[in-house]
Design a protein around this motif. Structure first.
Motif, PDB file in Angstrom:
ATOM      1  N   VAL A 159      30.951 -46.621  14.373  1.00  0.00           N
ATOM      2  CA  VAL A 159      31.418 -45.715  15.429  1.00  0.00           C
ATOM      3  C   VAL A 159      31.650 -44.314  14.872  1.00  0.00           C
ATOM      4  O   VAL A 159      31.286 -43.301  15.493  1.00  0.00           O
ATOM      5  CB  VAL A 159      32.709 -46.260  16.071  1.00  0.00           C
ATOM      6  N   PHE A 160      32.236 -44.257  13.681  1.00  0.00           N
ATOM      7  CA  PHE A 160      32.455 -42.952  13.047  1.00  0.00           C
ATOM      8  C   PHE A 160      31.134 -42.236  12.795  1.00  0.00           C
ATOM      9  O   PHE A 160      31.011 -41.024  13.033  1.00  0.00           O
ATOM     10  CB  PHE A 160      33.210 -43.129  11.728  1.00  0.00           C
ATOM     11  N   MET A 161      30.134 -42.968  12.324  1.00  0.00           N
ATOM     12  CA  MET A 161      28.847 -42.347  12.018  1.00  0.00           C
ATOM     13  C   MET A 161      28.157 -41.844  13.284  1.00  0.00           C
ATOM     14  O   MET A 161      27.570 -40.760  13.295  1.00  0.00           O
ATOM     15  CB  MET A 161      27.961 -43.352  11.281  1.00  0.00           C
ATOM     16  N   CYS A 162      28.220 -42.626  14.353  1.00  0.00           N
ATOM     17  CA  CYS A 162      27.625 -42.187  15.621  1.00  0.00           C
ATOM     18  C   CYS A 162      28.289 -40.906  16.117  1.00  0.00           C
ATOM     19  O   CYS A 162      27.606 -39.956  16.530  1.00  0.00           O
ATOM     20  CB  CYS A 162      27.750 -43.286  16.673  1.00  0.00           C
ATOM     21  N   ALA A 163      29.618 -40.871  16.065  1.00  0.00           N
ATOM     22  CA  ALA A 163      30.336 -39.680  16.521  1.00  0.00           C
ATOM     23  C   ALA A 163      30.026 -38.481  15.636  1.00  0.00           C
ATOM     24  O   ALA A 163      29.847 -37.353  16.129  1.00  0.00           O
ATOM     25  CB  ALA A 163      31.843 -39.957  16.524  1.00  0.00           C
ATOM     26  N   LEU A 164      29.961 -38.706  14.327  1.00  0.00           N
ATOM     27  CA  LEU A 164      29.679 -37.615  13.395  1.00  0.00           C
ATOM     28  C   LEU A 164      28.312 -36.994  13.655  1.00  0.00           C
ATOM     29  O   LEU A 164      28.162 -35.762  13.700  1.00  0.00           O
ATOM     30  CB  LEU A 164      29.760 -38.127  11.956  1.00  0.00           C
ATOM     31  N   LEU A 189      24.407 -50.107  16.468  1.00  0.00           N
ATOM     32  CA  LEU A 189      25.704 -50.719  16.197  1.00  0.00           C
ATOM     33  C   LEU A 189      25.622 -52.236  16.227  1.00  0.00           C
ATOM     34  O   LEU A 189      26.242 -52.928  15.399  1.00  0.00           O
ATOM     35  CB  LEU A 189      26.736 -50.220  17.220  1.00  0.00           C
ATOM     36  N   ALA A 190      24.864 -52.785  17.176  1.00  0.00           N
ATOM     37  CA  ALA A 190      24.673 -54.241  17.219  1.00  0.00           C
ATOM     38  C   ALA A 190      23.912 -54.718  15.999  1.00  0.00           C
ATOM     39  O   ALA A 190      24.239 -55.765  15.402  1.00  0.00           O
ATOM     40  CB  ALA A 190      23.935 -54.627  18.503  1.00  0.00           C
ATOM     41  N   LEU A 191      22.893 -53.969  15.597  1.00  0.00           N
ATOM     42  CA  LEU A 191      22.141 -54.331  14.390  1.00  0.00           C
ATOM     43  C   LEU A 191      23.029 -54.301  13.160  1.00  0.00           C
ATOM     44  O   LEU A 191      22.931 -55.179  12.281  1.00  0.00           O
ATOM     45  CB  LEU A 191      20.963 -53.373  14.225  1.00  0.00           C
ATOM     46  N   LEU A 192      23.900 -53.310  13.073  1.00  0.00           N
ATOM     47  CA  LEU A 192      24.809 -53.217  11.927  1.00  0.00           C
ATOM     48  C   LEU A 192      25.734 -54.422  11.866  1.00  0.00           C
ATOM     49  O   LEU A 192      26.057 -54.910  10.768  1.00  0.00           O
ATOM     50  CB  LEU A 192      25.622 -51.925  12.017  1.00  0.00           C
ATOM     51  N   GLN A 193      26.165 -54.946  13.023  1.00  0.00           N
ATOM     52  CA  GLN A 193      27.013 -56.135  13.029  1.00  0.00           C
ATOM     53  C   GLN A 193      26.256 -57.359  12.514  1.00  0.00           C
ATOM     54  O   GLN A 193      26.810 -58.168  11.754  1.00  0.00           O
ATOM     55  CB  GLN A 193      27.534 -56.394  14.439  1.00  0.00           C
ATOM     56  N   VAL A 194      25.012 -57.505  12.933  1.00  0.00           N
ATOM     57  CA  VAL A 194      24.192 -58.616  12.427  1.00  0.00           C
ATOM     58  C   VAL A 194      24.061 -58.515  10.911  1.00  0.00           C
ATOM     59  O   VAL A 194      24.272 -59.496  10.171  1.00  0.00           O
ATOM     60  CB  VAL A 194      22.801 -58.615  13.092  1.00  0.00           C
ATOM     61  N   GLN A 195      23.718 -57.333  10.427  1.00  0.00           N
ATOM     62  CA  GLN A 195      23.534 -57.149   8.987  1.00  0.00           C
ATOM     63  C   GLN A 195      24.837 -57.314   8.228  1.00  0.00           C
ATOM     64  O   GLN A 195      24.861 -57.883   7.129  1.00  0.00           O
ATOM     65  CB  GLN A 195      22.946 -55.761   8.733  1.00  0.00           C
ATOM     66  N   ALA A 196      25.955 -56.834   8.802  1.00  0.00           N
ATOM     67  CA  ALA A 196      27.247 -56.945   8.125  1.00  0.00           C
ATOM     68  C   ALA A 196      27.693 -58.395   8.015  1.00  0.00           C
ATOM     69  O   ALA A 196      28.216 -58.816   6.967  1.00  0.00           O
ATOM     70  CB  ALA A 196      28.295 -56.118   8.870  1.00  0.00           C
ATOM     71  N   LEU A 197      27.515 -59.178   9.077  1.00  0.00           N
ATOM     72  CA  LEU A 197      27.904 -60.590   9.032  1.00  0.00           C
ATOM     73  C   LEU A 197      27.075 -61.358   8.016  1.00  0.00           C
ATOM     74  O   LEU A 197      27.601 -62.182   7.252  1.00  0.00           O
ATOM     75  CB  LEU A 197      27.759 -61.208  10.423  1.00  0.00           C
ATOM     76  N   LEU A 239      23.744 -50.884   3.800  1.00  0.00           N
ATOM     77  CA  LEU A 239      23.586 -51.015   5.251  1.00  0.00           C
ATOM     78  C   LEU A 239      24.020 -49.747   5.970  1.00  0.00           C
ATOM     79  O   LEU A 239      23.334 -49.251   6.877  1.00  0.00           O
ATOM     80  CB  LEU A 239      24.403 -52.209   5.761  1.00  0.00           C
ATOM     81  N   GLU A 240      25.154 -49.207   5.580  1.00  0.00           N
ATOM     82  CA  GLU A 240      25.687 -48.032   6.271  1.00  0.00           C
ATOM     83  C   GLU A 240      24.892 -46.776   5.958  1.00  0.00           C
ATOM     84  O   GLU A 240      24.714 -45.913   6.820  1.00  0.00           O
ATOM     85  CB  GLU A 240      27.163 -47.865   5.897  1.00  0.00           C
ATOM     86  N   MET A 241      24.394 -46.656   4.734  1.00  0.00           N
ATOM     87  CA  MET A 241      23.585 -45.491   4.392  1.00  0.00           C
ATOM     88  C   MET A 241      22.224 -45.565   5.078  1.00  0.00           C
ATOM     89  O   MET A 241      21.659 -44.538   5.468  1.00  0.00           O
ATOM     90  CB  MET A 241      23.432 -45.376   2.881  1.00  0.00           C
ATOM     91  N   ASN A 242      21.681 -46.761   5.239  1.00  0.00           N
ATOM     92  CA  ASN A 242      20.452 -46.904   6.024  1.00  0.00           C
ATOM     93  C   ASN A 242      20.680 -46.490   7.475  1.00  0.00           C
ATOM     94  O   ASN A 242      19.841 -45.831   8.088  1.00  0.00           O
ATOM     95  CB  ASN A 242      19.951 -48.350   5.977  1.00  0.00           C
ATOM     96  N   LEU A 243      21.836 -46.892   8.025  1.00  0.00           N
ATOM     97  CA  LEU A 243      22.178 -46.486   9.387  1.00  0.00           C
ATOM     98  C   LEU A 243      22.277 -44.968   9.492  1.00  0.00           C
ATOM     99  O   LEU A 243      21.771 -44.366  10.449  1.00  0.00           O
ATOM    100  CB  LEU A 243      23.504 -47.129   9.808  1.00  0.00           C
ATOM    101  N   ALA A 244      22.924 -44.339   8.514  1.00  0.00           N
ATOM    102  CA  ALA A 244      23.060 -42.884   8.526  1.00  0.00           C
ATOM    103  C   ALA A 244      21.695 -42.206   8.468  1.00  0.00           C
ATOM    104  O   ALA A 244      21.456 -41.212   9.175  1.00  0.00           O
ATOM    105  CB  ALA A 244      23.926 -42.429   7.347  1.00  0.00           C
TER     106      ALA A 244
END
Length: 479
Positions: free
Chosen positions: A223-228, A167-175, A136-141
């Motif tokens: 949040v870290f990925m967005c800032a990075l 970020l909202a999508l990541l929460q849906v996928q994470a849950l 999920l996080e690598m797809n976001l990146a």
């Protein structure tokens, strides 16, 4: 005309905004460089400008500068591409290796905690949750890197909707991933240990711990990925070169820390309804975040797509888990070397796939040969750093000799080369089939290299032991 084996050219249907531009400038086709330029005479060039801009300005903005440069300057450009890639990606890869080692040490520490000894299903939960969350996080990146390179994250009306929507999508996928991981680990525990005493309270304990750690780690890493990526855009760094390796290693550490913490805190109330309440509380956030995603036009389509590669990747990675469980006690060093071997190869492959995906979305070119050889070459110093670390701290109880180093480097290079080729093939294939590679390639890529790397490492250890070059067998302990 560029060599088709070295460059890619793909085009996509222009948006309404693109149609407002002159057709000769709208499309950035790399194969029409010099030929296309010679077809425009001075009168045509001046007719394209409505604001009185000069011909030289139009030419400079319309065509990449290297299309009309001599061949020796093109070679220099290739060297610059390789240098920029190495300078940007190498530090992040070294950090990712250190992250893998820290995650491995942390796993080795908490497996002796009382909570993990009492609830053995937590050992099943760890690899499932890490696999799901990592994808999920690598797809976001990959998605945010593409958006950044397209300029969608520059100041304007698209930056904050894109970031908050993802970020909202990541929460849906994470849950959802946390619930699947918790239920799957509990179910596998029933299958592998049919005679064990399990209860409803234990299932709620597993699922709630998984969902909490998945959701909170998603928030931190998102949040870290967005800032990075915003920082990369500000300092003119290609996020494709650094985002995936950093998020893969940091994701493991953050998720492990949160999972172990939740397991310890909630274990005290396992036989109460507290875990059930937490489960339904976390479940209640799904429609909230789902509604936010549904209202966001930038990520709305991702709410119901991209789930199949994540689930199938989990099933594929389970094959590597079965092999690892079978041979981890037979050969010393397997548990230490496997995460770095497959993790580094997966990171290099994800960088390549993310770069190609960005090129496909932006109708630009990518030099296959330069990028492949650069990424393959970076594998050697990073693996060297890893071996020096485990040698200096006497990790893994390994017998270091020339045969061990030669064999490990051979399988490391084979894994990396295979991962690069699979990443390239999958990215182009999914694009041609009409699927966004940013949402489909990385889960399949990392799952495939999990199996390939584990098989190659076990076969190499078996050959070293049988040939007498290096005894990799674990010495049995006295009863």
């Amino acid at each position: 005309m560029k060599d088709n084996n070295e460059y890619i050219e793909l085009s996509k249907t222009g948006s309404d905004d693109e149609q407002d531009e002159p057709p000769d400038i709208c499309h950035k086709s790399c194969c029409h460089g010099d030929e296309h330029l010679t077809q425009l005479n001075h009168g045509q060039l001046m007719s394209l400008t409505n604001d009185g801009s000069s011909t030289s300005t139009l030419l400079e903005n319309a065509f990449p500068r290297d299309y009309d440069t001599p061949e020796n300057e093109r070679k220099k450009t290739k060297k610059e591409i390789a240098k920029d890639l190495a300078c940007q990606a190498l530090p992040s890869l070294i950090i990712s290796v250190v992250g893998f080692i820290i995650a491995g040490v942390w796993m080795d520490q908490f497996q002796h905690w009382d909570v993990f000894l009492k609830t053995s299903e937590l050992f099943i939960l760890v690899p499932i949750l890490l696999n799901l969350k990592g994808n999920l996080e690598m797809n976001l990146a990959a998605r945010l890197s593409t958006s950044a390179n397209l300029g969608d994250l520059d100041p304007g009306p698209t930056r904050w909707p894109l970031l908050f929507g993802n970020l909202a999508l990541l929460q849906v996928q994470a849950l959802v991933a946390g619930a699947i991981a918790g239920i799957a680990s509990f179910g596998l525990g029933l299958i592998t240990k049919p005679g064990s005493s399990t209860s409803y309270y234990e299932s709620m304990y597993m699922t709630s711990s998984s969902m909490i750690s998945a959701s909170f780690s998603g928030t931190i890493l998102g949040v870290f990925m967005c800032a990075l990526i915003l920082m990369c855009r500000k300092f003119d760094i290609d996020p494709d070169n650094i985002a995936c390796p950093l998020v893969s290693s940091l994701g493991d550490i953050v998720t492990l820390v949160l999972l172990s913490g939740c397991a310890v805190l909630l274990e005290r109330h396992m036989n109460t309804l507290l875990n059930t309440f937490i489960f339904f509380l976390m479940l209640s956030f799904l429609p909230v975040f789902g509604y936010l995603v549904w209202r966001n036009k930038h990520v709305k389509d991702l709410l119901f797509t991209g789930w199949s590669p994540i689930i199938f990747a989990m099933l594929i990675s389970s094959l590597a888990g079965i092999l690892l469980e079978k041979y981890v006690e037979e050969y010393k060093g397997v548990a230490l070397l496997t995460p770095v071997l497959i993790g580094l190869a997966g990171n290099l492959g994800s960088i390549y796939a993310s770069r190609i995906s960005t090129c496909l979305h932006s109708d630009t070119i990518e030099s296959y040969r330069v990028v492949e050889w650069t990424l393959l070459g970076m594998n050697m110093p990073v693996q060297t750093v890893f071996l020096l670390i485990i040698w200096a701290f006497s990790m893994g109880q390994l017998h270091y000799n020339a045969w061990f180093f030669f064999s490990y480097f051979c399988i490391s290079m084979c894994c990396t080369w295979t991962c690069l080729k699979i990443g390239k093939f999958m990215t182009l294939a999914f694009w041609k089939m009409g699927y966004d590679p940013d949402n489909y390639v990385i889960p399949y890529l990392t799952a495939s290299i999990d199996v390939i790397g584990t098989v190659l490492l076990v076969l190499t250890f078996s050959w070293l032991t049988s040939s007498g070059a290096n005894d990799m067998k674990t010495i049995p302990t006295e009863p």
